[in-house]
Design a protein around this motif. Structure first.
Motif, mmCIF file in Angstrom:
data_model
loop_
_atom_site.group_PDB
_atom_site.id
_atom_site.type_symbol
_atom_site.label_atom_id
_atom_site.label_comp_id
_atom_site.label_asym_id
_atom_site.label_seq_id
_atom_site.Cartn_x
_atom_site.Cartn_y
_atom_site.Cartn_z
ATOM 1 N N ASN A 94 -0.882 -17.560 -3.391
ATOM 2 C CA ASN A 94 0.116 -16.488 -3.461
ATOM 3 C C ASN A 94 0.214 -15.646 -2.193
ATOM 4 N N TYR A 95 -0.387 -16.103 -1.119
ATOM 5 C CA TYR A 95 -0.458 -15.276 0.095
ATOM 6 C C TYR A 95 0.919 -14.833 0.584
ATOM 7 N N LYS A 96 1.864 -15.733 0.633
ATOM 8 C CA LYS A 96 3.194 -15.401 1.146
ATOM 9 C C LYS A 96 3.828 -14.268 0.341
ATOM 10 N N LEU A 97 3.759 -14.353 -0.986
ATOM 11 C CA LEU A 97 4.341 -13.328 -1.848
ATOM 12 C C LEU A 97 3.577 -12.008 -1.727
ATOM 13 N N LEU A 98 2.255 -12.081 -1.706
ATOM 14 C CA LEU A 98 1.440 -10.870 -1.588
ATOM 15 C C LEU A 98 1.733 -10.138 -0.280
ATOM 16 N N LYS A 99 1.799 -10.885 0.800
ATOM 17 C CA LYS A 99 2.086 -10.277 2.099
ATOM 18 C C LYS A 99 3.465 -9.631 2.101
ATOM 19 N N GLU A 100 4.430 -10.328 1.541
ATOM 20 C CA GLU A 100 5.802 -9.801 1.483
ATOM 21 C C GLU A 100 5.838 -8.476 0.725
ATOM 22 N N LYS A 101 5.133 -8.419 -0.407
ATOM 23 C CA LYS A 101 5.129 -7.198 -1.221
ATOM 24 C C LYS A 101 4.402 -6.058 -0.522
ATOM 25 N N LEU A 102 3.249 -6.345 0.062
ATOM 26 C CA LEU A 102 2.476 -5.299 0.727
ATOM 27 C C LEU A 102 3.173 -4.791 1.986
ATOM 28 N N LEU A 103 3.923 -5.656 2.658
ATOM 29 C CA LEU A 103 4.662 -5.229 3.848
ATOM 30 C C LEU A 103 5.728 -4.194 3.505
ATOM 31 N N GLU A 104 6.197 -4.196 2.270
ATOM 32 C CA GLU A 104 7.179 -3.202 1.844
ATOM 33 C C GLU A 104 6.659 -1.782 2.033
ATOM 34 N N LEU A 105 5.336 -1.615 1.930
ATOM 35 C CA LEU A 105 4.744 -0.287 2.044
ATOM 36 C C LEU A 105 4.905 0.305 3.437
ATOM 37 N N ASN A 106 5.150 -0.552 4.435
ATOM 38 C CA ASN A 106 5.370 -0.069 5.802
ATOM 39 C C ASN A 106 6.802 0.417 6.017
ATOM 40 N N ASN A 107 7.667 0.132 5.059
ATOM 41 C CA ASN A 107 9.069 0.548 5.159
ATOM 42 C C ASN A 107 9.198 2.000 4.694
ATOM 43 N N PRO A 108 9.730 2.887 5.529
ATOM 44 C CA PRO A 108 9.860 4.305 5.155
ATOM 45 C C PRO A 108 10.660 4.540 3.886
ATOM 46 N N THR A 109 11.524 3.600 3.529
ATOM 47 C CA THR A 109 12.359 3.772 2.332
ATOM 48 C C THR A 109 11.713 3.177 1.078
ATOM 49 N N CYS A 110 10.519 2.602 1.230
ATOM 50 C CA CYS A 110 9.853 1.994 0.068
ATOM 51 C C CYS A 110 9.531 3.058 -0.977
ATOM 52 N N ASP A 111 9.914 2.779 -2.214
ATOM 53 C CA ASP A 111 9.675 3.710 -3.327
ATOM 54 C C ASP A 111 8.352 3.340 -4.000
ATOM 55 N N TYR A 112 7.287 4.038 -3.621
ATOM 56 C CA TYR A 112 5.983 3.739 -4.217
ATOM 57 C C TYR A 112 5.164 5.016 -4.363
ATOM 58 N N PHE A 113 4.146 4.953 -5.207
ATOM 59 C CA PHE A 113 3.217 6.066 -5.343
ATOM 60 C C PHE A 113 1.840 5.511 -5.683
ATOM 61 N N VAL A 114 0.817 6.348 -5.520
ATOM 62 C CA VAL A 114 -0.570 5.948 -5.738
ATOM 63 C C VAL A 114 -1.169 6.790 -6.856
ATOM 64 N N THR A 115 -1.803 6.144 -7.815
ATOM 65 C CA THR A 115 -2.487 6.846 -8.897
ATOM 66 C C THR A 115 -3.969 6.457 -8.896
ATOM 67 N N THR A 116 -4.750 7.205 -9.657
ATOM 68 C CA THR A 116 -6.183 6.931 -9.762
ATOM 69 C C THR A 116 -6.546 6.638 -11.197
ATOM 70 N N ASP A 117 -7.375 5.624 -11.388
ATOM 71 C CA ASP A 117 -7.795 5.216 -12.724
ATOM 72 C C ASP A 117 -9.208 4.671 -12.622
ATOM 73 N N GLY A 118 -9.685 4.081 -13.714
ATOM 74 C CA GLY A 118 -10.972 3.404 -13.714
ATOM 75 C C GLY A 118 -10.790 2.008 -14.282
ATOM 76 N N LEU A 119 -11.808 1.179 -14.158
ATOM 77 C CA LEU A 119 -11.720 -0.179 -14.699
ATOM 78 C C LEU A 119 -11.531 -0.151 -16.215
ATOM 79 N N ASN A 120 -10.702 -1.040 -16.700
ATOM 80 C CA ASN A 120 -10.480 -1.179 -18.133
ATOM 81 C C ASN A 120 -11.581 -2.067 -18.722
#
Length: 364
Positions: free
Chosen positions: A272-298
């Motif tokens: 899945n490397y190609k897809l994972l890289k594509e998705k993570l690269l979105e985070l470098n885009n200033p217009t990317c709509d994302y946020f970070v939350t904190t949790d624990g292992l389920n």
């Protein structure tokens, strides 16, 4: 010669007893799976199955909460390994569950005053019940709230959800000594990262507090730490080699219609490397709509023994030490709304990718 022999016997017995006392006991069920008892590491029964109800500790180090039936009613209390009973009907309950020992300490609530205190592993009160609220003891420190009023209390409904009005926050040690006054509560602070200095730390991922001793106490902020790591440690190098290095030994991912499954990281990332890289690269885009939350292992997903260190004796996630940072990327268009999830667990080796859920795209 006789005295030396007797001394040897005394030391041997003392060391044996000490070793037994430090042995972690494990819970086990009776034949009907209705009552819980405890065995030592050699399988020797230390307590016959007789507990139920609030007995949720599956491991017994120093002190636990137990419930047993007595005269056709349930009695709950704190129990030490020596068999000492303390805190009858003084359980600290939140979200329908009792407290779990942490670092040899456990919280209790005085039913008469509704104030909280702390027992040590010997069942002795080390923090008297004089606080409105007490957090878990972490690295020998405790956040406490004093003089507050409880509001929006749903205690009678059984959920124990409420908020506080007024009062003062302090950071104290397990001897009830005030370390920091007017301590601002923040569940993103890493209490294991404590540094003391005459001047405030200039580290951008640390937060500083002036102690009553005139020194500055600084703690790493997990959120600041993660975001800096994400930028400089992962997104700056999204090669397959670096992604493998920054991943846990196995990756969990959601697959319809099966649900959560896992694969060794090398196999999963190679597919899945190609897809994972594509998705993570979105985070470098200033217009990317994302946020970070904190949790624990389920605990219902990460069940293997290899994850034991990330849970306490009651199988609760130790998110105060091993938080899981969740990156949630939102995609919106005229017809659809989807979110992709990347979960990174803070381990002894740093943050590591441990779970992936991609809705816009397909994992293999």
């Amino acid at each position: 010669m006789k005295r030396i022999f007797l001394l040897y016997i005394f030391l041997f017995v003392s060391c044996t007893l000490f070793a037994q006392n430090n042995d972690t006991w494990a819970s086990f069920w009776d034949k009907d799976s209705t009552h819980t008892g405890y065995k030592d590491k050699n399988g020797v029964i230390k307590i016959e199955p007789k507990f139920m109800g609030m007995t949720i500790a599956n491991k017994f180090d120093d002190i636990i909460v137990v419930t047993e039936e007595e005269d056709q009613s349930w009695k709950s209390y704190y129990l030490t390994k020596t068999g000492k009973i303390v805190g009858r009907d003084s359980l600290y309950i939140f979200d329908n569950g009792p407290d779990c020992e942490n670092e040899g300490f456990i919280r209790f609530r005085d039913p008469k005053t509704d104030k909280m205190g702390l027992f040590n592993g010997d069942g002795k009160i080390v923090i008297p019940a004089e606080y409105s609220n007490i957090n878990k003891a972490i690295n020998g420190m405790i956040i406490v709230l004093k003089g507050a009023e409880k509001i929006n209390d749903t205690h009678d409904g059984g959920c124990n959800h409420f908020s506080w009005s007024g009062g003062n926050d302090y950071l104290i040690d397990t001897n009830n000594k005030i370390l920091i006054k007017n301590f601002v509560y923040n569940d993103e602070l890493n209490f294991y990262s404590l540094q003391k200095s005459k001047e405030p730390s200039l580290d951008p991922i640390r937060e500083n507090f002036l102690g009553v001793d005139g020194q500055y106490y600084s703690f790493i902020n997990y959120d600041k730490e993660f975001k800096l790591w994400l930028k400089n440690g992962l997104l700056s190098d999204l090669s397959k080699e670096n992604l493998l290095k920054k991943s846990y030994t196995e990756i969990f991912y959601w697959k319809e219609p099966i649900g959560w499954i896992s694969e060794p990281k090398t196999k999963f990332i190679n597919k899945n490397y190609k897809l994972l890289k594509e998705k993570l690269l979105e985070l470098n885009n200033p217009t990317c709509d994302y946020f970070v939350t904190t949790d624990g292992l389920n605990q219902f997903i990460y069940e293997a023994d290899k994850y034991n260190q990330y849970f306490n004796n009651c199988n609760e996630s130790k998110d105060w030490k091993y938080p899981m940072k969740n990156i949630i990327i939102t995609h919106r268009d005229k017809k659809d709304f989807t979110q992709d999830h990347f979960d990174f667990l803070r381990t002894e080796k740093g943050y590591q990718l441990i779970s992936v859920s991609i809705r816009k795209g397909k994992l293999k």
